[in-house]
Design a protein around this motif. Structure first.
Motif, PDB file in Angstrom:
ATOM      1  N   VAL A 173     -12.182 -12.567  -6.190  1.00  0.00           N
ATOM      2  CA  VAL A 173     -10.986 -12.520  -7.034  1.00  0.00           C
ATOM      3  C   VAL A 173     -10.617 -11.093  -7.424  1.00  0.00           C
ATOM      4  CG1 VAL A 173     -10.024 -13.225  -9.254  1.00  0.00           C
ATOM      5  CG2 VAL A 173     -11.395 -14.838  -7.934  1.00  0.00           C
ATOM      6  N   TRP A 174     -11.605 -10.294  -7.835  1.00  0.00           N
ATOM      7  CA  TRP A 174     -11.311  -8.924  -8.246  1.00  0.00           C
ATOM      8  C   TRP A 174     -10.794  -8.086  -7.081  1.00  0.00           C
ATOM      9  CZ3 TRP A 174     -10.783  -6.843 -12.920  1.00  0.00           C
ATOM     10  CH2 TRP A 174     -11.296  -7.527 -14.020  1.00  0.00           C
ATOM     11  N   ALA A 175     -11.368  -8.294  -5.908  1.00  0.00           N
ATOM     12  CA  ALA A 175     -10.897  -7.559  -4.730  1.00  0.00           C
ATOM     13  C   ALA A 175      -9.463  -7.946  -4.397  1.00  0.00           C
ATOM     14  CB  ALA A 175     -11.812  -7.841  -3.545  1.00  0.00           C
ATOM     15  N   ASP A 176      -9.149  -9.227  -4.489  1.00  0.00           N
ATOM     16  CA  ASP A 176      -7.782  -9.687  -4.224  1.00  0.00           C
ATOM     17  C   ASP A 176      -6.808  -9.086  -5.230  1.00  0.00           C
ATOM     18  OD1 ASP A 176      -8.666 -11.181  -2.094  1.00  0.00           O
ATOM     19  OD2 ASP A 176      -8.773 -13.066  -3.226  1.00  0.00           O
ATOM     20  N   LEU A 177      -7.236  -8.994  -6.491  1.00  0.00           N
ATOM     21  CA  LEU A 177      -6.376  -8.412  -7.522  1.00  0.00           C
ATOM     22  C   LEU A 177      -6.074  -6.949  -7.207  1.00  0.00           C
ATOM     23  CD1 LEU A 177      -4.965  -8.479 -10.279  1.00  0.00           C
ATOM     24  CD2 LEU A 177      -7.177  -7.956 -11.334  1.00  0.00           C
ATOM     25  N   LEU A 178      -7.083  -6.169  -6.864  1.00  0.00           N
ATOM     26  CA  LEU A 178      -6.881  -4.760  -6.526  1.00  0.00           C
ATOM     27  C   LEU A 178      -5.998  -4.624  -5.296  1.00  0.00           C
ATOM     28  CD1 LEU A 178     -10.480  -3.381  -7.132  1.00  0.00           C
ATOM     29  CD2 LEU A 178      -8.451  -2.904  -8.512  1.00  0.00           C
ATOM     30  N   ARG A 179      -6.239  -5.473  -4.314  1.00  0.00           N
ATOM     31  CA  ARG A 179      -5.465  -5.416  -3.078  1.00  0.00           C
ATOM     32  C   ARG A 179      -3.981  -5.680  -3.348  1.00  0.00           C
ATOM     33  NH1 ARG A 179      -8.686  -8.575  -0.660  1.00  0.00           N
ATOM     34  NH2 ARG A 179     -10.052  -6.980   0.255  1.00  0.00           N
ATOM     35  N   ASN A 180      -3.695  -6.667  -4.190  1.00  0.00           N
ATOM     36  CA  ASN A 180      -2.304  -6.999  -4.510  1.00  0.00           C
ATOM     37  C   ASN A 180      -1.652  -5.909  -5.358  1.00  0.00           C
ATOM     38  OD1 ASN A 180      -2.246  -9.437  -3.113  1.00  0.00           O
ATOM     39  ND2 ASN A 180      -3.048 -10.600  -4.856  1.00  0.00           N
ATOM     40  N   ARG A 181      -2.415  -5.352  -6.294  1.00  0.00           N
ATOM     41  CA  ARG A 181      -1.870  -4.253  -7.096  1.00  0.00           C
ATOM     42  C   ARG A 181      -1.505  -3.066  -6.210  1.00  0.00           C
ATOM     43  NH1 ARG A 181      -5.938  -2.677 -11.688  1.00  0.00           N
ATOM     44  NH2 ARG A 181      -4.448  -0.944 -11.805  1.00  0.00           N
ATOM     45  N   PHE A 182      -2.374  -2.755  -5.261  1.00  0.00           N
ATOM     46  CA  PHE A 182      -2.105  -1.643  -4.354  1.00  0.00           C
ATOM     47  C   PHE A 182      -0.861  -1.916  -3.517  1.00  0.00           C
ATOM     48  CE2 PHE A 182      -2.551   0.347  -0.179  1.00  0.00           C
ATOM     49  CZ  PHE A 182      -2.662   1.678  -0.549  1.00  0.00           C
ATOM     50  N   ARG A 183      -0.758  -3.116  -2.981  1.00  0.00           N
ATOM     51  CA  ARG A 183       0.388  -3.459  -2.133  1.00  0.00           C
ATOM     52  C   ARG A 183       1.690  -3.345  -2.919  1.00  0.00           C
ATOM     53  NH1 ARG A 183       3.112  -7.897  -1.965  1.00  0.00           N
ATOM     54  NH2 ARG A 183       1.540  -9.041  -3.168  1.00  0.00           N
ATOM     55  N   ILE A 184       1.726  -3.872  -4.134  1.00  0.00           N
ATOM     56  CA  ILE A 184       2.945  -3.835  -4.946  1.00  0.00           C
ATOM     57  C   ILE A 184       3.291  -2.397  -5.331  1.00  0.00           C
ATOM     58  CG2 ILE A 184       3.920  -4.506  -7.181  1.00  0.00           C
ATOM     59  CD1 ILE A 184       2.243  -7.106  -6.941  1.00  0.00           C
ATOM     60  N   ALA A 185       2.276  -1.607  -5.682  1.00  0.00           N
ATOM     61  CA  ALA A 185       2.522  -0.207  -6.054  1.00  0.00           C
ATOM     62  C   ALA A 185       3.112   0.577  -4.893  1.00  0.00           C
ATOM     63  CB  ALA A 185       1.223   0.440  -6.524  1.00  0.00           C
ATOM     64  N   CYS A 186       2.594   0.342  -3.692  1.00  0.00           N
ATOM     65  CA  CYS A 186       3.124   1.034  -2.506  1.00  0.00           C
ATOM     66  C   CYS A 186       4.558   0.614  -2.214  1.00  0.00           C
ATOM     67  CB  CYS A 186       2.239   0.746  -1.300  1.00  0.00           C
ATOM     68  SG  CYS A 186       0.657   1.608  -1.322  1.00  0.00           S
ATOM     69  N   LYS A 187       4.844  -0.655  -2.388  1.00  0.00           N
ATOM     70  CA  LYS A 187       6.201  -1.148  -2.141  1.00  0.00           C
ATOM     71  C   LYS A 187       7.183  -0.509  -3.116  1.00  0.00           C
ATOM     72  CE  LYS A 187       8.855  -5.429  -1.591  1.00  0.00           C
ATOM     73  NZ  LYS A 187       8.795  -6.918  -1.628  1.00  0.00           N
ATOM     74  N   ARG A 188       6.796  -0.439  -4.372  1.00  0.00           N
ATOM     75  CA  ARG A 188       7.669   0.173  -5.379  1.00  0.00           C
ATOM     76  C   ARG A 188       7.882   1.662  -5.114  1.00  0.00           C
ATOM     77  NH1 ARG A 188       4.987  -2.505 -10.829  1.00  0.00           N
ATOM     78  NH2 ARG A 188       6.069  -4.526 -10.718  1.00  0.00           N
ATOM     79  N   ALA A 189       6.836   2.338  -4.641  1.00  0.00           N
ATOM     80  CA  ALA A 189       6.914   3.786  -4.430  1.00  0.00           C
ATOM     81  C   ALA A 189       7.495   4.145  -3.069  1.00  0.00           C
ATOM     82  CB  ALA A 189       5.520   4.400  -4.576  1.00  0.00           C
ATOM     83  N   GLY A 190       7.680   3.167  -2.205  1.00  0.00           N
ATOM     84  CA  GLY A 190       8.202   3.454  -0.872  1.00  0.00           C
ATOM     85  C   GLY A 190       7.216   4.195  -0.004  1.00  0.00           C
ATOM     86  N   ILE A 191       5.944   3.843  -0.141  1.00  0.00           N
ATOM     87  CA  ILE A 191       4.884   4.504   0.605  1.00  0.00           C
ATOM     88  C   ILE A 191       4.117   3.431   1.377  1.00  0.00           C
ATOM     89  CG2 ILE A 191       3.117   4.339  -1.203  1.00  0.00           C
ATOM     90  CD1 ILE A 191       2.270   7.177  -0.578  1.00  0.00           C
ATOM     91  N   GLY A 192       3.581   3.790   2.540  1.00  0.00           N
ATOM     92  CA  GLY A 192       2.875   2.812   3.359  1.00  0.00           C
ATOM     93  C   GLY A 192       1.555   3.352   3.857  1.00  0.00           C
ATOM     94  N   ARG A 193       1.103   2.819   4.970  1.00  0.00           N
ATOM     95  CA  ARG A 193      -0.131   3.289   5.601  1.00  0.00           C
ATOM     96  C   ARG A 193       0.248   3.765   6.992  1.00  0.00           C
ATOM     97  NH1 ARG A 193      -6.087   3.009   4.361  1.00  0.00           N
ATOM     98  NH2 ARG A 193      -6.924   4.014   6.202  1.00  0.00           N
ATOM     99  N   SER A 194       0.261   5.075   7.190  1.00  0.00           N
ATOM    100  CA  SER A 194       0.709   5.637   8.466  1.00  0.00           C
ATOM    101  C   SER A 194      -0.464   5.777   9.435  1.00  0.00           C
ATOM    102  CB  SER A 194       1.351   7.011   8.243  1.00  0.00           C
ATOM    103  OG  SER A 194       2.479   6.902   7.409  1.00  0.00           O
ATOM    104  N   ARG A 195      -0.150   5.607  10.689  1.00  0.00           N
ATOM    105  CA  ARG A 195      -1.121   5.883  11.736  1.00  0.00           C
ATOM    106  C   ARG A 195      -0.702   7.203  12.384  1.00  0.00           C
ATOM    107  NH1 ARG A 195      -4.988   3.244  14.570  1.00  0.00           N
ATOM    108  NH2 ARG A 195      -5.366   3.912  16.711  1.00  0.00           N
TER     109      ARG A 195
END
Length: 366
Positions: A324-346
């Motif tokens: 549960v805690w890992a899922d919470l962190l993962r979702n917080r990170f995803r939402i924060a990146c979406k709001r900031a317009g940042i992703g994961r580049s290769r």
């Protein structure tokens, strides 16, 4: 903040003790009673000011410099570490156990008894000239930081980058230091050739907390500024929110991502706290010194994302927390990146123009 339970703890250092591991069958060192009493007297000012630990550097001359791996959990197959041990003193550093192999403490020895490899660039030249060598990106900073304070004098990382630029060999760099900007000229030149990508780790935006966790790292604001400067000169950069320590640093996750995005950083990622081998007891000691009120809560959450253990060492799962805690962190990170317009580049680096560098002061025969 020396205490009766931790008389060895010294402000400005990450570890609270100099515990020596017996994991490799080495003889255990024990402090005798007289020495223990003496250290406690120093700690509490009964006999003058405390003795300050000094950093020492031993030069070594290894026979090889490239380390190859076949791990399914990491995105590179070769790496270089110019130094062993790291003065940054990050208490959570997963590289600390490497000092135990040499009968040195993963605690205070790791951050005070350092080793440098002055012949690293020469060894790299020799390796890149071996018949049949096939280039792939070399990862730097995978074990200890290539831009820790002693790089200022030794400049081994800079020498390695000079060889890679000459050979048109791609490199990735991971660091917690804005000292990387001292090599901005090389990095800018390499970036034009698609030969370099940089990740800078930011754990918190609070300089006081950073001073406890990673006492000799540059302040968080300097690392954020370094990300922005690298963007300005065209170097592909990644902001690593790492490690995330539950109930200690996770509150800064969104703010770190927003700060990096505001400077034009296009890539971000997160890594949860890992506590392999001797790092777990050292981290528990650190919690006892700095956060005794929440130590139990922190370790409970850590175990919840590591399948009930302090650390998950298994391939395929060690880098992927669950629960549960890992899922919470993962979702917080995803939402924060979406709001900031940042992703994961290769970052695609160019291996196609590799040319072995000159060796021994002689021109290559064609």
């Amino acid at each position: 903040m020396r205490t009766a339970d931790h008389p060895d703890f010294e402000p400005g250092r990450g570890a609270a003790s100099a515990q020596v591991s017996t994991r490799f069958g080495l003889a255990e060192r024990e402090t005798d009673g007289d020495w223990r009493d003496y250290m406690q007297a120093l700690a509490f000012g009964e006999d003058g000011p405390p003795v300050k630990l000094r950093t020492s550097v031993t030069e070594e001359n290894p026979k090889t410099i490239l380390t190859f791996n076949e791990s399914p959990d990491i995105p590179f197959d070769r790496s270089i570490n110019a130094y062993r041990g790291c003065e940054h003193g990050c208490v959570y550093c997963y590289a600390r156990p490497s000092h135990a192999y040499h009968d040195l403490s993963p605690g205070l020895d790791f951050e005070t008894r350092l080793f440098a490899k002055p012949n690293a660039a020469e060894l790299l030249r020799t390796t890149l000239n071996k018949r049949g060598y096939k280039p792939k990106p070399i990862a730097m900073g995978t074990n200890t930081d290539p831009y820790q304070p002693i790089e200022r004098e030794y400049r081994i990382t800079r020498q390695l980058l000079e060889v890679c630029l000459e050979a048109r060999h791609p490199v990735t760099i991971t660091t917690k230091s804005d000292r990387i900007l001292r090599d901005a000229d090389l990095l800018e030149a390499m970036a034009r050739e698609k030969l370099v990508a940089v990740a800078i780790s930011v754990t918190t935006l609070d300089p006081v907390l950073s001073g406890k966790l990673e006492p000799r790292c540059p302040a968080p604001a300097k690392r954020i500024a370094a990300l922005g400067r690298l963007v300005e000169i065209g170097v592909p950069v990644h902001c690593s929110v790492a490690p995330i320590i539950p109930a200690i640093t996770d509150e800064y996750l969104e703010a770190i991502i927003a700060a990096a995005a505001a400077l034009g950083v296009k890539s971000a990622g997160w890594i949860p706290l890992r506590l392999p081998h001797e790092v777990a007891p050292l981290f528990r000691e650190w919690l006892d010194v700095h956060y005794p009120d929440r130590a139990g809560k922190v370790m409970s959450i850590v175990r919840s994302i590591r399948n009930g253990r302090d650390n998950d060492p298994d391939f395929f799962t060690r880098m992927k927390p669950s629960g549960v805690w890992a899922d919470l962190l993962r979702n917080r990170f995803r939402i924060a990146c979406k709001r900031a317009g940042i992703g994961r580049s290769r970052f695609e680096l160019d291996c196609s123009r590799f040319c072995p560098p000159e060796t021994g002061g002689q021109l290559r025969l064609i």
